[in-house]
Motif scaffolding. Structure first.
Motif, PDB file in Angstrom:
ATOM      1  N   ALA A 103     -36.145  19.216 -46.744  1.00  0.00           N
ATOM      2  CA  ALA A 103     -35.157  18.285 -46.813  1.00  0.00           C
ATOM      3  C   ALA A 103     -35.326  18.055 -48.434  1.00  0.00           C
ATOM      4  O   ALA A 103     -34.063  17.732 -49.134  1.00  0.00           O
ATOM      5  CB  ALA A 103     -35.377  17.260 -46.214  1.00  0.00           C
ATOM      6  N   TYR A 104     -36.431  18.206 -49.213  1.00  0.00           N
ATOM      7  CA  TYR A 104     -36.677  17.624 -50.576  1.00  0.00           C
ATOM      8  C   TYR A 104     -36.539  18.547 -51.506  1.00  0.00           C
ATOM      9  O   TYR A 104     -36.394  18.341 -52.682  1.00  0.00           O
ATOM     10  CB  TYR A 104     -37.784  16.695 -50.680  1.00  0.00           C
ATOM     11  N   TYR A 212     -40.105  24.378 -57.044  1.00  0.00           N
ATOM     12  CA  TYR A 212     -40.602  24.386 -55.725  1.00  0.00           C
ATOM     13  C   TYR A 212     -41.791  23.172 -55.600  1.00  0.00           C
ATOM     14  O   TYR A 212     -42.603  22.974 -54.912  1.00  0.00           O
ATOM     15  CB  TYR A 212     -41.681  25.800 -55.498  1.00  0.00           C
ATOM     16  N   THR A 213     -41.435  22.014 -56.337  1.00  0.00           N
ATOM     17  CA  THR A 213     -41.894  20.769 -56.158  1.00  0.00           C
ATOM     18  C   THR A 213     -40.800  19.648 -56.126  1.00  0.00           C
ATOM     19  O   THR A 213     -39.637  19.920 -56.465  1.00  0.00           O
ATOM     20  CB  THR A 213     -42.895  20.522 -57.244  1.00  0.00           C
ATOM     21  N   TYR A 214     -41.333  18.711 -55.486  1.00  0.00           N
ATOM     22  CA  TYR A 214     -40.446  17.585 -55.361  1.00  0.00           C
ATOM     23  C   TYR A 214     -41.248  16.249 -55.514  1.00  0.00           C
ATOM     24  O   TYR A 214     -42.455  16.201 -55.544  1.00  0.00           O
ATOM     25  CB  TYR A 214     -39.739  17.368 -54.121  1.00  0.00           C
ATOM     26  N   THR A 218     -39.642  10.373 -53.338  1.00  0.00           N
ATOM     27  CA  THR A 218     -38.253  10.671 -53.071  1.00  0.00           C
ATOM     28  C   THR A 218     -37.859   9.958 -51.676  1.00  0.00           C
ATOM     29  O   THR A 218     -38.742  10.540 -50.898  1.00  0.00           O
ATOM     30  CB  THR A 218     -37.736  12.012 -53.405  1.00  0.00           C
ATOM     31  N   THR A 219     -36.794   9.256 -51.806  1.00  0.00           N
ATOM     32  CA  THR A 219     -36.075   8.974 -50.378  1.00  0.00           C
ATOM     33  C   THR A 219     -34.582   9.562 -50.434  1.00  0.00           C
ATOM     34  O   THR A 219     -33.699   9.148 -49.887  1.00  0.00           O
ATOM     35  CB  THR A 219     -35.746   7.617 -50.113  1.00  0.00           C
ATOM     36  N   ASN A 220     -34.379  10.521 -51.593  1.00  0.00           N
ATOM     37  CA  ASN A 220     -33.147  11.090 -51.699  1.00  0.00           C
ATOM     38  C   ASN A 220     -33.121  12.518 -51.328  1.00  0.00           C
ATOM     39  O   ASN A 220     -33.611  13.499 -52.220  1.00  0.00           O
ATOM     40  CB  ASN A 220     -32.806  11.073 -53.052  1.00  0.00           C
ATOM     41  N   PRO A 221     -32.817  13.047 -50.316  1.00  0.00           N
ATOM     42  CA  PRO A 221     -32.874  14.514 -49.742  1.00  0.00           C
ATOM     43  C   PRO A 221     -31.915  15.183 -50.776  1.00  0.00           C
ATOM     44  O   PRO A 221     -30.591  14.956 -50.686  1.00  0.00           O
ATOM     45  CB  PRO A 221     -32.578  14.501 -48.312  1.00  0.00           C
ATOM     46  N   GLY A 231     -38.393   9.027 -46.314  1.00  0.00           N
ATOM     47  CA  GLY A 231     -39.375   9.388 -47.452  1.00  0.00           C
ATOM     48  C   GLY A 231     -40.515  10.120 -46.477  1.00  0.00           C
ATOM     49  O   GLY A 231     -40.636   9.917 -45.182  1.00  0.00           O
ATOM     50  N   LEU A 232     -41.483  10.742 -47.035  1.00  0.00           N
ATOM     51  CA  LEU A 232     -42.534  11.492 -46.638  1.00  0.00           C
ATOM     52  C   LEU A 232     -43.284  10.678 -45.891  1.00  0.00           C
ATOM     53  O   LEU A 232     -43.778  11.177 -44.537  1.00  0.00           O
ATOM     54  CB  LEU A 232     -43.148  12.209 -47.708  1.00  0.00           C
ATOM     55  N   VAL A 233     -43.876   9.676 -46.236  1.00  0.00           N
ATOM     56  CA  VAL A 233     -44.760   8.824 -45.686  1.00  0.00           C
ATOM     57  C   VAL A 233     -44.449   8.136 -44.275  1.00  0.00           C
ATOM     58  O   VAL A 233     -45.056   8.197 -43.288  1.00  0.00           O
ATOM     59  CB  VAL A 233     -45.759   7.733 -46.423  1.00  0.00           C
TER      60      VAL A 233
END
Length: 394
Positions: A103-104, A212-214, A218-221, A231-233
């Motif tokens: 997603a990110y 290859y990092t994000y 982030t909450t913006n896919p 978001g991830l958490v």
């Protein structure tokens, strides 16, 4: 790539549960072998990850995934975990790491790692994100060094998911890199969740392209729909909630089988009114925890479907619901252990599920500090605070 606004609820969900249920006998048959191996057997891994498509449930529709809603993902992990707690934990971890990476990451990296999701050609990611490694900026990316723990599902992964902190800025990012770039440490010697291959790994000075990092917060896919705005958490709470619910339900069902077998025998404790009352109490606790968790996530789904981000209260409640569910199930497990008698100490489902539960409760997402932070916000002690990962920041 276009990102949809409304929350997707997948029509594939009922068929997914049927495919998982069809594997129940195989999961039980391979459970002892998986514990000996320290990972799922190859047959089970292929059946769950490939045939059943459990990881595909968490992948963006725009890349060929099913993109389940939060409650659909909870029930998917719950169902796998009901049949086998270690398999549920493994697939939960792979779902989270793989789904969020898809997603990110931007379009170029996503196309490389997820070329044909519908056809089964995509990366599987495992790793850890709570203790970041060091990332030194260089042209085109970062030189990454670090040591990470608890990489559940690593035996089945093709790529690594890890948190990194950028030198100079302190920025927290998450990377995806081939598993061949890290050294694996075969040190998963535990009593519970033995079959999850939750090993450590490390690397020094490995190059990772910036694409290859994000950004870890982030909450913006870049790919997929509304669920990834969590978001991830927040997304990690989905799987952990489902895992605890599946384990709790299986333990109570196993105790019911023990009671049926022992009822009517001499001095059977399961024929006492005390047992009946405590079993009923355990049922009420588990069903109440499940109902409240689903209520919390139902409200979050409405927020996501409206195109909005979750509020601080919702971020607090999803953490609290996970904590409450986890420790309620631990309490239920103690009831099962008490009344199952010798069935709880001999090799079998009750022994295995209790050991796995004892290990699963130690995960950082259900730690006392998270509970205390929930209380700080809900009690009004820090009304202006917000969540950064698992910390409440004033």
């Amino acid at each position: 790539m276009a990102v949809s606004i409304g929350l997707h609820v997948s029509p594939e969900f009922p068929a997914m549960l049927e495919r998982i249920d069809a594997l129940s006998g195989a999961l039980e048959a391979d459970a002892d072998a998986a514990e000996e191996l320290g990972r799922l057997t190859e047959d089970i891994a292929r059946a769950l990850l490939g045939g059943a498509g459990v990881v595909r449930a968490a992948l963006p529709r725009s890349l060929g995934g099913y993109e389940f809603s939060p409650r659909q993902l909870i029930e998917t992990v719950e169902r796998v975990s009901y049949h086998d707690s270690a398999a549920g934990w493994t697939t939960m971890a792979l779902q989270l790491m793989t789904g969020t990476t898809a997603a990110y990451l931007d379009a170029v990296a996503a196309a490389d790692l997820f070329p044909d999701v519908a056809g089964g050609d995509h990366a599987l990611l495992a790793g850890h994100g709570t203790r970041p490694g060091r990332a030194v900026p260089v042209e085109g990316g970062y030189l990454v060094s670090g040591s990470w723990q608890f990489a559940s599902g690593m035996a089945h992964a093709t790529h690594i998911h890890s948190a990194i902190q950028v030198e100079g800025t302190g920025e927290l990012r998450v990377l995806a890199m081939p598993k061949s770039q890290v050294a694996l440490v075969d040190n998963w010697d535990v009593l519970g969740l033995r079959a999850t291959h939750s090993i450590d790994y490390h690397c020094a000075g490995e190059f990772v392209p910036a694409t290859y990092t994000y950004l870890a917060t982030t909450t913006n896919p870049a790919n997929g729909g509304a669920i990834y705005r969590l978001g991830l958490v927040n997304m990690s709470a989905i799987g952990h909630t489902g895992w605890a619910l599946g384990v709790g339900r299986r333990l109570l069902d196993e105790l019911k089988l023990v009671a049926a077998a022992k009822s009517g025998t001499r001095n059977a404790a399961v024929d006492t009114t005390q047992f009946h009352a405590e079993y009923a109490t355990a049922e009420a606790k588990l069903r109440s925890a499940r109902a409240w968790a689903m209520e919390v996530w139902r409200g979050i789904e409405r927020t996501l479907d409206a195109g909005e981000l979750t509020s601080t209260e919702q971020d607090t409640l999803l953490r609290l619901a996970l904590n409450h569910t986890t420790w309620t199930v631990q309490d239920v497990g103690q009831t099962v252990h008490h009344w199952a008698g010798t069935a709880a100490i001999r090799r079998g489902p009750i022994d295995r599920f209790l050991r796995d539960l004892g290990t699963g409760t130690q995960h950082i997402t259900s730690s006392p500090m998270v509970l205390q932070n929930c209380g700080k916000w809900l009690s009004g002690a820090q009304p202006q605070a917000h969540w950064e990962f698992l910390d409440l920041t004033p």
